[in-house]
Design an enzyme around this catalytic site. Sequence first.
Site, short mmCIF file in Angstrom:
data_model
loop_
_atom_site.label_atom_id
_atom_site.label_comp_id
_atom_site.label_asym_id
_atom_site.label_seq_id
_atom_site.Cartn_x
_atom_site.Cartn_y
_atom_site.Cartn_z
NE ARG A 185 -3.45 8.36 -9.04
CZ ARG A 185 -3.93 8.02 -7.84
NH1 ARG A 185 -3.13 7.60 -6.90
NH2 ARG A 185 -5.22 8.09 -7.59
CD GLU A 199 -2.78 1.55 0.53
OE1 GLU A 199 -2.42 1.68 -0.65
OE2 GLU A 199 -3.94 1.76 0.92
CG ASP A 200 -0.99 4.92 -1.19
OD1 ASP A 200 -1.53 4.36 -0.21
OD2 ASP A 200 -1.59 5.74 -1.90
CG ASP A 255 -3.84 9.45 7.41
OD1 ASP A 255 -3.21 9.93 8.35
OD2 ASP A 255 -4.75 10.10 6.83
CG PHE A 288 -2.28 15.66 1.38
CD1 PHE A 288 -3.23 14.76 1.84
CD2 PHE A 288 -2.05 15.74 0.00
CE1 PHE A 288 -3.94 13.96 0.96
CE2 PHE A 288 -2.76 14.94 -0.89
CZ PHE A 288 -3.71 14.06 -0.41
P1 5GP Z 1 -6.26 5.52 6.21
O1 5GP Z 1 -7.44 4.60 6.12
O2 5GP Z 1 -5.02 4.85 6.78
O3 5GP Z 1 -6.60 6.78 6.97
O4 5GP Z 1 -6.01 6.06 4.77
C1 5GP Z 1 -5.23 5.52 3.85
C2 5GP Z 1 -5.49 6.19 2.52
O5 5GP Z 1 -5.67 7.61 2.64
C3 5GP Z 1 -4.30 6.02 1.63
O6 5GP Z 1 -4.36 4.82 0.90
C4 5GP Z 1 -4.38 7.24 0.75
O7 5GP Z 1 -5.25 6.99 -0.33
C5 5GP Z 1 -5.02 8.30 1.61
N1 5GP Z 1 -4.01 9.20 2.19
C6 5GP Z 1 -3.73 9.38 3.49
N2 5GP Z 1 -2.76 10.30 3.66
C7 5GP Z 1 -2.42 10.71 2.41
C8 5GP Z 1 -1.45 11.64 1.91
O8 5GP Z 1 -0.69 12.32 2.64
N3 5GP Z 1 -1.38 11.79 0.57
C9 5GP Z 1 -2.18 11.10 -0.29
N4 5GP Z 1 -2.01 11.33 -1.58
N5 5GP Z 1 -3.10 10.20 0.14
C10 5GP Z 1 -3.22 10.01 1.48
#
Ligand code: 5GP
Length: 175
Positions: free
Chosen positions: A163, A97-98, A101, A150
């Site tokens: 991207r 996963e990227d 958060d 972010f």
């Molecule tokens: P989580 O469920 O852990 O809060 O969110 C994960 C998803 O939120 C990631 O897969 C991504 O799509 C998005 N996300 C959270 N922080 C960032 C960020 O700093 N930049 C980007 N581009 N996406 C983020």
Amino acid sequence: MEGKPEILFSKTVIEGRVRELAGRISGEYAGKNLLIVGVLKGAFVFMADLVRGLDIPCRVDFVRLASYGAGSTSSGKVRITKDLETDIAGRHVLVVEDIVDTGLTLAWLVETLRQRQPASLRVCVFLDKSQRRQVPFTADYVGFTIPDAFVVGYGLDFNEDFRFLPDVCVLREIA
Ligand code: 5GP
């Protein structure tokens, strides 16, 4: 687009770290039948570099997830919009996963995939915003831990832009 992206991790720094992760993964999965599951779209660049850094064979598959609710923050209510094409029962699965958060998305995905009874299930994230967790979640492999900002580039987007950037950059104006 507001704000000029500011480099947090350069292409060169990223290459070095991805090589290290690929080395660890190669060692730990040697002799196993590894299936790498990429989470679309954000993980596509990281995953492509990671698999090319491995010195063991692997197969790849993808899932795409959508989060219910508005805005860029996760609601925790996740659904699969594109499922795996592979039966993962009995397979050694590494989810790529990227970014993690709040942890809500990956906690949900891990629970969902676990019900399909893989032989093992681990998670590799490129970036970890560890301070932002709303549910306990620890990835098995982490590229970089980052502060609450972010970020875009290296597969990560803002409204589908950025991207393509080879570096990871911070977008200051949109938090
Ligand atoms: P989580 O469920 O852990 O809060 O969110 C994960 C998803 O939120 C990631 O897969 C991504 O799509 C998005 N996300 C959270 N922080 C960032 C960020 O700093 N930049 C980007 N581009 N996406 C983020």
